[in-house]
Design an enzyme around this catalytic site. Structure first.
Site, PDB file in Angstrom:
ATOM      1  N   SER A 136      -9.376   1.260   3.069  1.00 28.10           N
ATOM      2  CA  SER A 136      -8.495   2.028   2.171  1.00 28.10           C
ATOM      3  C   SER A 136      -7.280   1.203   1.459  1.00 28.10           C
ATOM      4  CB  SER A 136      -7.903   3.142   2.941  1.00 28.10           C
ATOM      5  OG  SER A 136      -6.925   2.554   3.939  1.00 28.10           O
ATOM      6  N   SER A 195      -9.573  -1.421   7.147  1.00 31.07           N
ATOM      7  CA  SER A 195      -9.218  -1.117   5.907  1.00 31.07           C
ATOM      8  C   SER A 195      -8.292  -2.352   5.134  1.00 31.07           C
ATOM      9  CB  SER A 195      -8.089  -0.104   5.890  1.00 31.07           C
ATOM     10  OG  SER A 195      -8.952   1.038   6.039  1.00 31.07           O
ATOM     11  N   LYS A 249       0.828  -1.210   0.094  1.00 32.53           N
ATOM     12  CA  LYS A 249      -0.009   0.027  -0.037  1.00 32.53           C
ATOM     13  C   LYS A 249       0.779   1.302   0.057  1.00 32.53           C
ATOM     14  CE  LYS A 249      -3.970   1.741   2.866  1.00 32.53           C
ATOM     15  NZ  LYS A 249      -4.786   1.284   3.968  1.00 32.53           N
TER      16      LYS A 249
END
Length: 395
Positions: free
Chosen positions: A107, A131, A30
């Protein structure tokens, strides 16, 4: 090549050793972790513009590289990790392989899609309020939010440090476990859990279609444990738990990023902008009350779990919503989702989402939660149970 809009940089191919427990495996990270020589963009152009290049890898990245894994690229994220949808106003929405008309969840959206689309073997994300768990549920991956503090956050852009965790996703329980053996400094154990807890209050609030598919699987899970308890886990109402979580999280988010927002005046998507504005209004008196409630809730859950208990529940209240959806129905699903994800957040305990439920052919995660510092044990439990499912079937 169609890359599902998941990766920011998919040609890194960073490898530091040829021998290790993860040799020949690929992973993505990420875009909130330090990668030497790159700027972590956090899903926002103004963040990327106002921050410098990393001088070394984040600790979790370095550890994976030292075990022989190859880093293929960094992945899309919601702006400053402050969303569960995966829709980024600046960079678009990674395509959910289970249904391109639906959001991937956020996310850690790009990490989830990278795994689900088989672009990499596993991917690293973060989980503050859900997330890793929610995109795992929406995309059909195995995904873990570990015990708070069990995996180093050094080199990670924070959202709310008291809840931030480094999680990971894979297409199999076995690989999820293998990555955990590298990232978790915990003793190995193959001791099974003996008590299964089914939270009546969480199940009762779920939409009928999700409740039905979950309850169809409960009998199989009951047969795996010596003791089964169906009970209310939040006597004062799960919304009170969510209120405490949102207050503590929101306050810390503003303490972490408020100064930068005030100085830079960054451009956010409308939903992210509203959340930051709301976070700026939280009062210290409300925080003190929320902290006391958190202590009470943590005590309740840890006593309920004991040394040998796990909680079984759906990861999310349903399948992924449609891309671009707005309005009351979406907000209701968001609230129910956060009510479910806030439990492990407030307690700081590990939770694993398994892609074992389906509604109309689309994935919904099934979750197991365990007590703090029982991550490797829980990973082994999930591996054992999924091995049994593959042997005997699961209907």
């Amino acid at each position: 090549m169609f890359h599902w809009n998941a990766m920011n940089r998919d040609n890194l191919n960073i490898k530091v050793v040829n021998e290790g427990r993860l040799n020949e495996l690929t992973f993505a990270v990420k875009d909130v972790f330090d990668i030497k020589g790159l700027v972590a963009g956090a899903g926002n152009p103004d963040w990327q513009r106002t921050h410098g290049r990393a001088t070394e890898h984040a600790e979790v990245v370095q550890r994976l590289l030292e075990e022989g894994a190859t880093l293929k690229g960094t992945t899309h994220t919601d702006e400053l990790m402050f969303s569960l949808n995966g829709e980024n106003a600046h960079y678009g929405t990674p395509v959910n392989p289970s249904d391109p008309t639906r959001i991937p969840g956020g996310s850690s959206s790009g990490s989830a899609v990278s795994v689900a689309a088989s672009l990499v073997d596993f991917a690293i994300g973060t989980d503050t309020g859900g997330s890793v768990r929610i995109p795992s549920s929406y995309c059909g991956n195995y995904g873990i939010r570990p015990t708070h503090g069990a995996v180093s956050t050094e080199g990670l852009i924070p959202l709310a440090s008291q809840f931030d965790t480094v999680g990971w996703m894979a297409k199999s329980a076995e690989l999820l476990y293998e990555v955990g053996q590298v990232l978790l400094d915990q003793p190995e154990t193959k001791k099974r859990f003996t008590k299964l807890i089914i939270p009546q209050d969480i199940i009762s609030m779920m939409p009928t279609e999700c409740k039905d598919v979950f309850l169809k699987q409960v009998e199989w899970w009951k047969n795996q444990y010596e003791h089964v308890n169906m009970q209310v886990i939040a006597p004062d109402g799960i919304q009170e738990w969510l209120n405490a979580f949102r207050t503590l999280q929101g306050y810390e988010i503003w303490q972490t990023h408020g100064e930068w927002i005030s100085e830079v005046n960054p451009t956010f998507g409308p939903d992210i902008d509203q959340r930051f504005k709301w976070a700026s209004t939280i009062k210290e008196d409300d925080v003190h009350l929320a902290k006391q409630k958190q202590k009470d809730y943590r005590k309740q859950i840890l006593e309920l779990l004991g040394e040998d208990g796990v909680i079984l529940m759906p990861t999310a209240p349903g399948i992924a919503p449609k891309v671009g959806k707005q309005g009351k129905e979406l907000e209701e699903q968001r609230v129910k989702t956060l009510q479910m994800t806030c439990i492990s957040g407030l307690v700081g305990c590990p939770q694993i989402s398994l892609p074992l439920l389906q509604i109309d052919g689309l994935p919904v995660g099934l979750s197991l939660l365990a007590g703090r510092e029982q991550d490797l044990r829980l990973l082994h439990e999930v591996k054992f149970c999924t091995d049994q499912i593959s042997l005997v079937g699961y209907e």
